[in-house]
Enzyme design. Structure first.
Site, short mmCIF file in Angstrom:
data_model
loop_
_atom_site.label_atom_id
_atom_site.label_comp_id
_atom_site.label_asym_id
_atom_site.label_seq_id
_atom_site.Cartn_x
_atom_site.Cartn_y
_atom_site.Cartn_z
N GLY A 46 49.31 -23.89 40.94
CA GLY A 46 50.22 -23.67 42.06
C GLY A 46 51.34 -22.70 41.77
O GLY A 46 52.11 -22.34 42.65
N HIS A 73 55.29 -0.66 36.71
CA HIS A 73 54.26 -1.71 36.76
C HIS A 73 54.90 -3.09 36.87
O HIS A 73 56.02 -3.31 36.41
CB HIS A 73 53.38 -1.66 35.51
CG HIS A 73 52.34 -0.59 35.58
ND1 HIS A 73 51.72 -0.07 34.48
CD2 HIS A 73 51.82 0.07 36.64
CE1 HIS A 73 50.86 0.86 34.84
NE2 HIS A 73 50.90 0.97 36.15
N ASP A 162 55.22 1.49 27.87
CA ASP A 162 53.75 1.57 27.84
C ASP A 162 53.43 3.04 27.77
O ASP A 162 54.00 3.83 28.52
CB ASP A 162 53.14 1.00 29.12
CG ASP A 162 53.18 -0.52 29.17
OD1 ASP A 162 53.56 -1.14 28.16
OD2 ASP A 162 52.82 -1.07 30.23
N ASP A 194 54.39 -0.10 21.83
CA ASP A 194 53.36 -0.74 22.66
C ASP A 194 52.11 -1.05 21.84
O ASP A 194 51.54 -0.17 21.20
CB ASP A 194 53.01 0.26 23.79
CG ASP A 194 51.92 -0.25 24.72
OD1 ASP A 194 51.62 -1.46 24.72
OD2 ASP A 194 51.37 0.59 25.48
N SER A 365 42.10 3.15 30.41
CA SER A 365 43.32 2.41 30.12
C SER A 365 44.53 3.33 30.17
O SER A 365 44.42 4.53 29.97
CB SER A 365 43.21 1.77 28.75
OG SER A 365 44.47 1.25 28.37
N HIS A 367 46.95 2.75 28.10
CA HIS A 367 47.61 2.46 26.83
C HIS A 367 46.99 3.23 25.66
O HIS A 367 45.80 3.54 25.68
CB HIS A 367 47.54 0.96 26.54
CG HIS A 367 48.26 0.13 27.55
ND1 HIS A 367 49.61 -0.14 27.46
CD2 HIS A 367 47.84 -0.45 28.70
CE1 HIS A 367 49.98 -0.89 28.49
NE2 HIS A 367 48.92 -1.09 29.27
ZN LIG Z 1 53.00 -3.04 30.64
ZN LIG Z 2 52.34 -0.32 32.41
#
Ligand SMILES: [Zn+2]
Ligand SMILES: [Zn+2]
Length: 553
Positions: A46, A73, A162, A194, A365, A367
């Site tokens: 929940g 983000h 990131d 990161d 990605s 990253h």
């Molecule tokens: Zn992130």
């Molecule tokens: Zn990000």
């Protein structure tokens, strides 16, 4: 007098993926980097959203000089609607695109008026007390992503945000290699880097490779193309628009956050829509199927999102029809795989062609993979390394990678959420720990769902609930009527008459010879609970939640 150390206090994002938040303290000046949120996991029944615990900062609000947001983000801006009021609205610093995404979010929460957002661009230097924060452009899956170089009197702290290195990004602006190299030459005390994609060898492919796959898909799709991605993955949205233009398709947006973000990005000039290409979702059926592209939310299988609704034949405007091609242009965030797979199964079931990451090159990605992580370390050549943004194993792997590049072991620190990492030119170490955990948001409640409520929900979900209502005599405490038993999620009542009848008898039996105590309510309730739970476990090996209700007449 110069203060001899800087304190780095991660309040989120270390030892987990999501809800990133880093506190940087130099003397009396506090800078916060990012304020993210995280998807709840399966155990958090929940709960809508998980945000960082900022209680450490609550008696230091007057020292907070600003919140620097590296990019837009959710895991970096998602908790702003909660942390801003909790911290008395410190000024926000963000690039233009990031600022736009923050505005969309704050508007939804009716907080836009109160927030102070300073727009910065890469290259800017912002003075914060004795420190200067330099904004450095990096590549990621959203435009305008940045790293931060915080120049303190004892040395420079770099937070990478990131990042990846993309020589051909969608917006045409590669990471600022020159500045990163200059920072390295001037000397970097700590790099907070990161770690999200440290398990992947090599380089993360450029956003450019998506174009080729999109081209192939658009060239061959017999009908509509439905593309689901993150509402904040705006570079992907731009790629879809470019491809749609080449194949002369119109584009409709579906999903509230997608509509809001794209509108904002168009206004700010970060998205280019050729004239007449954007159509309203209501008008999709006015165009031939082979001329339509639908961009929607729901790449994570979120229950109320557009794609999930479409997959469940529950969407107002979009129904899957023969010839539809659905593309999931995103990776499932860890924990969401099941929901995503369910959505994919449902789409196939309805006859759509479905393309997703494991079978087609429809997502890359945002990253850095191993070689890029090495590049960052070699550009910055930091004295100390502190891996951030990752689960524990990823932090360790990033540490090992730094070690392999010649950073000594005692110059690398593995911190977790709540650790106070103290850095001086002579050393880096975890010196203390502050209270820090998950704060749950459920509906309008923030932080009111604690471990106890969550445990109750887990019990309810596992074995259901059983209520025993008993009427007793006020004077003697002896049962007059009942007990009536009601249950939900425990057994099917109609098929369990015998069991429930025995349970009733068991309760009444437990009152025999209880004269002395019977008027003590809590004793009576405990007695009922205990008797029932023993009896039910013996008969069913289940442990439903038991709620005794005692009424006096
Ligand atoms: Zn992130
Ligand atoms: Zn990000």
């Amino acid at each position: 007098m110069t203060i001899e150390n800087v304190r780095l206090i991660p309040l989120g994002g270390l030892g987990e993926v999501g809800k990133n938040m880093m506190v940087v303290e130099y003397g009396d000046d506090i800078m916060i980097i990012d304020s993210g949120s995280m998807f709840p996991d399966d155990e958090m029944f929940g709960v809508d959203l998980v945000i960082p615990d900022t209680s450490y900062l609550h008696d230091k609000k007057h020292h907070i000089r600003g919140i620097f947001i590296t990019h837009g983000h959710e895991d970096h801006i998602g908790s702003l609607p909660y942390t801003l009021p909790a911290l008395d609205f410190p000024p926000i610093y963000a690039t233009r695109m990031t600022q736009g995404l923050i505005q969309v979010k704050l508007k939804e929460h009716k907080l836009l008026e109160k927030a102070v957002i300073n727009v910065v661009t890469s290259g800017d230097r912002i003075t914060i007390g004795d420190c200067v924060v330099e904004i450095v452009r990096v590549n990621h899956s959203v435009p305008d992503a940045t790293a931060l170089a915080i120049h303190t009197p004892i040395g420079t702290i770099v937070h990478t945000g990131d990042y990846k290195f993309d020589h051909t990004p969608t917006d045409g602006r590669p990471a600022d290699f020159g500045t990163l190299a200059r920072l390295g030459n001037e000397g970097v005390l700590v790099m907070m880097g990161d770690s999200t994609r440290v398990e992947t060898p090599g380089y993360t492919p450029s956003e450019r490779v998506i174009n080729d796959s999109f081209d192939k898909i658009f060239a061959n799709a017999p009908g509509r193309i439905i593309i689901a991605t993150f509402a904040s993955l705006l570079s992907r949205v731009q790629q879809v628009i470019h491809t749609a233009e080449r194949y002369e398709r119109v584009v409709a947006l579906v999903g509230r956050s997608m509509v809001n973000n794209v509108q904002m990005a168009i206004e700010l000039g970060y998205l280019n829509f050729p004239k007449g290409m954007l159509i309203r979702a209501e008008d999709i059926n006015k165009f031939p199927a082979e001329r339509v592209v639908i961009i929607c939310t729901g790449s994570q299988g979120e229950p109320t999102s557009a794609l999930t609704r479409i997959a469940n034949q529950d969407h107002r405007q979009v129904r899957i029809q023969p010839g539809d091609t659905v593309i999931l242009s995103a990776t499932p965030v860890p924990g969401n795989e099941k929901m995503v797979n369910r959505t994919i199964n449902n789409l196939f079931r309805q006859g759509a062609e479905v393309l997703y990451q494991s079978i087609a090159m429809v997502h890359v990605s945002g990253h850095a993979a191993q070689e890029e992580l090495k590049l960052m370390i070699n550009l910055l050549r930091p004295t100390y390394v502190m891996p951030i943004h990752g689960e524990y194993r990823q932090l360790i792997l990033h540490a090992k990678l730094a070690y392999s590049l010649g950073i000594p072991e005692d110059h690398i620190v593995i911190g977790e959420d709540g650790d106070i990492v103290t850095v001086s030119p002579a050393s880096i170490k975890v010196t203390d720990h502050v209270a820090c955990g998950n704060v749950f948001v459920d509906g309008l409640g923030v932080g009111d769902i604690g471990q106890i409520v969550l445990r109750d929900r887990q019990v309810l979900a596992q074995d259901g609930i059983l209520m025993a209502v008993l009427t007793v005599d006020k004077e003697t405490g002896q049962p007059l009527a009942g007990p009536d038993i009601v249950s939900r999620g425990f057994v099917y009542m109609r098929d369990s008459e015998e069991l429930l009848e025995s349970a009733r008898e068991r309760i009444l039996e437990s009152f025999v010879g209880l004269n002395g105590h019977a008027s003590d309510w809590s004793f009576v309730k405990d007695k009922i609970r205990h008797t029932l739970s023993e009896f039910l476990y013996e008969k069913t090996h289940r442990r439903p939640m038991i709620l005794p209700v005692v009424m006096e007449v």
